[in-house]
Design a protein around this motif. Structure first.
Motif, mmCIF file in Angstrom:
data_model
loop_
_atom_site.group_PDB
_atom_site.id
_atom_site.type_symbol
_atom_site.label_atom_id
_atom_site.label_comp_id
_atom_site.label_asym_id
_atom_site.label_seq_id
_atom_site.Cartn_x
_atom_site.Cartn_y
_atom_site.Cartn_z
ATOM 1 N N ASP A 116 0.847 -1.188 0.000
ATOM 2 C CA ASP A 116 0.000 0.000 0.000
ATOM 3 C C ASP A 116 0.888 1.246 0.000
ATOM 4 O OD1 ASP A 116 -2.018 1.854 0.216
ATOM 5 O OD2 ASP A 116 -2.968 0.914 1.958
ATOM 6 N N SER A 118 0.640 4.210 -1.425
ATOM 7 C CA SER A 118 0.032 5.533 -1.243
ATOM 8 C C SER A 118 -0.208 5.819 0.237
ATOM 9 C CB SER A 118 -1.262 5.664 -2.049
ATOM 10 O OG SER A 118 -2.220 4.734 -1.588
ATOM 11 N N LYS A 119 -0.653 4.825 0.985
ATOM 12 C CA LYS A 119 -0.862 5.017 2.429
ATOM 13 C C LYS A 119 0.481 5.193 3.141
ATOM 14 C CE LYS A 119 -3.395 5.195 6.134
ATOM 15 N NZ LYS A 119 -4.287 6.279 6.445
ATOM 16 N N LYS A 122 1.452 8.769 2.724
ATOM 17 C CA LYS A 122 0.653 9.639 3.600
ATOM 18 C C LYS A 122 1.192 9.600 5.026
ATOM 19 C CE LYS A 122 -3.664 9.383 1.029
ATOM 20 N NZ LYS A 122 -5.044 8.881 1.006
#
Length: 166
Positions: A116, A118-119, A122
């Motif tokens: 994951d 993209s997470k 972030k």
């Protein structure tokens, strides 16, 4: 963390006599039996969740220890990550800012290995907004984790890779 041959029970702390009585019932439950195929750190976490005696910080570190010492059974494991995410979210709510940053960095690395990116980015962004001038290692570690985003199979991104920091 040693594991008792009988019931594949992780030995992570001493238990009182009353707790031992409860453990005898716990190891017979369906959820515990299902967890015997999982990491010993996940089993310890699940047992401790039943007892309710560990703090949010202790619960997080119990699972993070699985990442440190049982990487092959924890990184990328959906059930383990689900519980890790829950523990990290609970701890980050009560942690001091410096500890929040560390939790975010460790969770970002776990996200890298859970596929994951993209997470993970972030989380790295959130961690970057927490100043830790007395702990420059955190920012150095953040750069290493960022370099792993999208490339978890690179040698330097292996959970057991020995990191050297200047």
């Amino acid at each position: 963390m040693p594991v008792c041959d009988r019931e594949s029970f992780p030995i992570y702390r001493e238990f009182s006599k009353d707790e031992v009585k409860r453990l005898k019932d716990i190891v017979k439950t369906g959820w515990y039996q299902a967890a015997t195929s999982q990491s010993r750190y996940l089993r310890a976490y699940l047992v401790e969740r039943e007892f309710g005696t560990y703090s949010e910080e202790d619960m997080f570190w119990l699972l993070q220890s699985g990442h440190f010492y049982d990487a092959k059974n924890t990184f990328g494991n959906e059930e383990f990550y689900s519980e890790f995410r829950t523990a990290a979210n609970a701890y980050v709510k009560v942690a001091k800012p410096e500890d929040q940053k560390l939790v975010l960095l460790l969770a970002a690395f776990a996200r890298v290995h859970f596929g994951d990116p993209s997470k993970a980015l972030k989380m790295l962004g959130s961690a970057a907004r927490i100043p830790t001038p007395d702990t420059p290692f955190f920012d150095q570690y953040a750069k290493l984790v960022r370099a792993c985003v999208g490339k978890p199979d690179v040698d330097k991104c292996d959970p057991n890779y020995l990191v050297t920091i200047d």
